[in-house]
Design a protein around this motif. Structure first.
Motif, PDB file in Angstrom:
ATOM      1  N   SER A  13       0.848  -1.282   0.046  1.00  0.00           N
ATOM      2  CA  SER A  13       0.020  -0.067   0.056  1.00  0.00           C
ATOM      3  C   SER A  13       0.813   1.225  -0.142  1.00  0.00           C
ATOM      4  N   THR A  14       1.840   1.228   0.405  1.00  0.00           N
ATOM      5  CA  THR A  14       3.015   2.247   0.484  1.00  0.00           C
ATOM      6  C   THR A  14       4.147   2.217  -0.668  1.00  0.00           C
ATOM      7  N   LEU A  15       4.797   1.180  -0.701  1.00  0.00           N
ATOM      8  CA  LEU A  15       5.935   0.890  -1.801  1.00  0.00           C
ATOM      9  C   LEU A  15       5.309   0.806  -3.189  1.00  0.00           C
ATOM     10  N   ASP A  16       4.173   0.238  -3.534  1.00  0.00           N
ATOM     11  CA  ASP A  16       3.519   0.098  -4.575  1.00  0.00           C
ATOM     12  C   ASP A  16       2.704   1.429  -4.958  1.00  0.00           C
ATOM     13  N   ASN A  17       2.484   2.089  -4.036  1.00  0.00           N
ATOM     14  CA  ASN A  17       1.828   3.535  -4.369  1.00  0.00           C
ATOM     15  C   ASN A  17       2.808   4.635  -4.505  1.00  0.00           C
ATOM     16  N   ARG A  18       3.277   4.887  -5.606  1.00  0.00           N
ATOM     17  CA  ARG A  18       4.234   5.885  -5.995  1.00  0.00           C
ATOM     18  C   ARG A  18       3.886   7.279  -6.737  1.00  0.00           C
ATOM     19  N   GLY A  19       2.377   7.457  -6.526  1.00  0.00           N
ATOM     20  CA  GLY A  19       1.673   8.336  -7.300  1.00  0.00           C
ATOM     21  C   GLY A  19       1.082   7.963  -8.393  1.00  0.00           C
ATOM     22  N   PHE A  20       0.181   8.729  -9.110  1.00  0.00           N
ATOM     23  CA  PHE A  20      -0.374   8.366 -10.387  1.00  0.00           C
ATOM     24  C   PHE A  20       0.045   8.949 -11.609  1.00  0.00           C
ATOM     25  N   GLY A  21       0.890   9.759 -11.216  1.00  0.00           N
ATOM     26  CA  GLY A  21       1.641  10.629 -12.532  1.00  0.00           C
ATOM     27  C   GLY A  21       2.531   9.574 -13.200  1.00  0.00           C
ATOM     28  N   LYS A  25       5.870  10.088 -13.471  1.00  0.00           N
ATOM     29  CA  LYS A  25       6.922   9.708 -12.751  1.00  0.00           C
ATOM     30  C   LYS A  25       6.874   8.572 -11.917  1.00  0.00           C
ATOM     31  N   ARG A  26       5.906   8.009 -11.682  1.00  0.00           N
ATOM     32  CA  ARG A  26       5.722   6.700 -10.977  1.00  0.00           C
ATOM     33  C   ARG A  26       6.667   5.567 -11.782  1.00  0.00           C
ATOM     34  N   HIS A  27       6.530   5.698 -13.262  1.00  0.00           N
ATOM     35  CA  HIS A  27       7.585   4.566 -14.027  1.00  0.00           C
ATOM     36  C   HIS A  27       9.050   4.803 -13.703  1.00  0.00           C
ATOM     37  N   GLU A  28       9.531   5.926 -13.214  1.00  0.00           N
ATOM     38  CA  GLU A  28      10.915   5.969 -12.808  1.00  0.00           C
ATOM     39  C   GLU A  28      11.324   5.510 -11.576  1.00  0.00           C
ATOM     40  N   VAL A  87       5.580  -3.933  -9.585  1.00  0.00           N
ATOM     41  CA  VAL A  87       5.685  -3.876 -10.935  1.00  0.00           C
ATOM     42  C   VAL A  87       7.300  -4.181 -11.432  1.00  0.00           C
ATOM     43  N   GLY A  88       8.357  -4.046 -10.522  1.00  0.00           N
ATOM     44  CA  GLY A  88       9.672  -4.302 -10.623  1.00  0.00           C
ATOM     45  C   GLY A  88       9.743  -5.754 -10.778  1.00  0.00           C
ATOM     46  N   LEU A  89       8.949  -6.797 -10.224  1.00  0.00           N
ATOM     47  CA  LEU A  89       8.973  -8.157 -10.251  1.00  0.00           C
ATOM     48  C   LEU A  89       8.989  -8.462 -11.736  1.00  0.00           C
ATOM     49  N   VAL A  90       8.179  -7.822 -12.538  1.00  0.00           N
ATOM     50  CA  VAL A  90       8.064  -8.504 -13.999  1.00  0.00           C
ATOM     51  C   VAL A  90       8.876  -7.877 -15.130  1.00  0.00           C
TER      52      VAL A  90
END
Length: 536
Positions: free
Chosen positions: A12-20, A22-25, A31-34
């Protein structure tokens, strides 16, 4: 090639890095797992609370964008208190029971980076217990980019040489302790001690030690206690009692305790041995001597850990582990109505028969050294045999003249006597000759006084009462001797040589096995069945 399936909790914290954009960076664990080409993920089982549906939707969207071949399965996990260990474990356990695992087609990984610390511990425990049949997967951020790094943890400790070696060393130390540090040579006995070491450290169930008097049951019980205490498996005491000394109200009071005024003379309360053994070990030697009432209460105490003290109106509890010892055939006692069948079934889960000294005579030599070491420890100086005396003692000890009726107690007494009389710390032939004479005299006295009882006991071990009554008393004595020789021989040929030791020398050809077989068939007996009664 097997595919890869990852079971993971939404962070809920580590996977929630915003909806913009920049979250891809940024590194987001699920997400990193795949994002690792060398570690393709066929399915990601994503566990999350419905409260985080928005974060889950965005995470799944991004996973499908960077790894279209990965199938994401949604599994809802709703626990009102994520820090309640019991609730979290139960919920995750129920989820894993619903999932269909196929280990032949897929490799499974439990991701333990996300979720609360409680959830991570539960994921570890589920994997360790094989509810998740796979390995642990740990991820972390890295300078390489948003994919981060990953590390696989295989819980099969046998694959880690140093850890496996350490556990093997600890197990061997436990086995050596059970054997008293004696380098025993009897293969069956060594195999039994190896299994008993595993049971001692892995099980809290009752252990039943059987075998003749003097075979070492009490000593072994103390060593089992030492191992469990050393490994931190118990914190209480070892409480020992010989049940043959308990009778009537004294038995009830001694075992289960009593309240003040429970009977005449009960001037104060008594806790009882079961309560004294709380969180420890209770060794009931000669358990076959307990009365039926005590057996019934003991059964409840084993199963429910509660019992009723004498004269009390409420139950008390004790969390003890039971060790039981007996030199009786408890199955026969059940048939005779002297032992409860349900209690025997409960204590017969782990049963170990201690062999007689005669049936593991190859271990006599190292046991002599052990007894000498124990004597030296007690008196403060070393004692040893001279070469010829030791050779003569071993020769006598292996002969038919040596019955070793009291087993290792006879050996202990024999060595103690000789060591005490040894001037200058050397056991000589003159001391040895006196000792051999004493042993012969003692054993012959036992034979004369108890031969009728021995015959009856030997025959009852292999024949029914009606069958025995059909045999003349003269023939009973002969048959008992034959049975005894068979039980103490490794092969039929060896038994035949002992039984026909004179007549065989006067025959042109010897077929001792055939002669013995014909004799046994007369009474419907077989050597193999008799030999299985020996306890070797």
């Amino acid at each position: 090639m097997a595919g890869n399936v990852i079971i993971s909790i939404l962070g809920s914290t580590l996977d929630n890095r915003g909806f913009g954009k920049k979250r891809h960076e940024r590194w987001r664990p699920n997400v990193g797992l795949v994002m690792h080409p060398e570690f393709p993920v066929d399915e990601l089982v994503l566990i999350y609370s419905r409260d985080f549906e928005d974060i889950a939707n965005l995470t799944i969207q991004d996973i499908q964008e960077v790894s279209p071949q990965t199938q994401v399965s949604r599994w809802y996990f709703d626990c009102d208190d994520p820090w309640d260990f019991e609730k979290v474990y139960s919920e995750l356990h129920d989820l894993m029971k619903q999932y269909t695992f196929d280990p032949e087609q897929y490799n499974y990984y439990a991701h333990i980076t996300t979720g609360t610390h409680v959830a991570q511990i539960c994921m570890y425990l589920l994997t360790e217990a094989n509810y998740i049949p796979g390995k642990l997967l740990q991820t972390a951020p890295s300078k390489e980019g948003p994919q981060g790094s990953y590390h696989l943890i295989d819980l099969d400790l046998s694959k880690y040489d140093q850890i496996a070696s350490r556990f093997a060393q600890e197990a061997q130390q436990g086995i050596d302790h059970l054997k008293g540090g004696i380098d025993t040579r009897n293969e069956a006995f060594n195999n039994m001690m190896e299994q008993l070491e595993k049971v001692s450290v892995r099980s809290k169930a009752p252990i039943l030690l059987t075998g003749p008097t003097g075979a070492g049951k009490s000593r072994l019980a103390r060593r089992i206690y030492d191992i469990k205490k050393q490994r931190g498996l118990i914190s209480g005491d070892l409480v020992e009692v010989n049940c043959a000394t308990l009778r009537g109200d004294n038995a009830m009071s001694a075992l289960f305790g009593h309240v003040k005024g429970a009977f005449t003379g009960a001037l104060s309360a008594r806790p009882g041995l079961l309560r004294e053994a709380n969180n420890g070990l209770l060794f009931l030697d000669e358990i076959g001597e307990l009365g039926l009432d005590e057996q019934a209460m003991l059964l409840r105490a084993i199963e429910d850990k509660v019992f009723m003290p004498l004269g009390a109106d409420r139950s008390v509890s004790s969390n003890f582990q039971l060790l039981a010892g007996t030199n009786r055939n408890l199955f026969q006692r059940v048939t005779e109505g002297e032992f409860r069948e349900d209690l025997l079934a409960r204590i017969n889960l782990w049963t170990y028969e201690m062999p007689s000294l005669k049936s593991r005579i190859e271990d006599l030599d190292p046991n002599i050294d052990y007894e000498l070491q124990q004597f030296a420890y007690q008196v403060g100086h070393n004692v040893s045999f001279n070469k010829s005396a030791r050779k003569k003692y071993l020769s006598f000890a292996h002969s038919e003249e040596a019955s070793w009726r009291a087993n290792f107690r006879d050996l202990n007494s024999s060595i103690t006597r000789m060591a005490t009389l040894a001037s200058g710390g050397r056991i000589t032939e003159s001391i040895l000759d006196e000792e051999i004479g004493r042993l012969k005299y003692d054993w012959s006295g036992h034979s004369a006084d108890s031969s009728a009882g021995d015959v009856d006991e030997i025959l009852r071990g292999v024949l029914t009462e009606p069958e025995i009554n059909e045999i003349d008393v003269f023939d009973q004595a002969q048959l008992a001797k034959v049975i005894q020789v068979c039980q103490n021989s490794k092969t039929m040929a060896e038994a035949g040589r002992k039984l026909f030791n004179v007549s065989r020398t006067k025959r042109a050809s010897n077929n001792d096995s055939h002669r013995l077989r014909v004799y046994l068939q007369k009474y419907g007996l077989e050597f193999k069945a008799l030999n299985s009664h020996s306890g070797a």
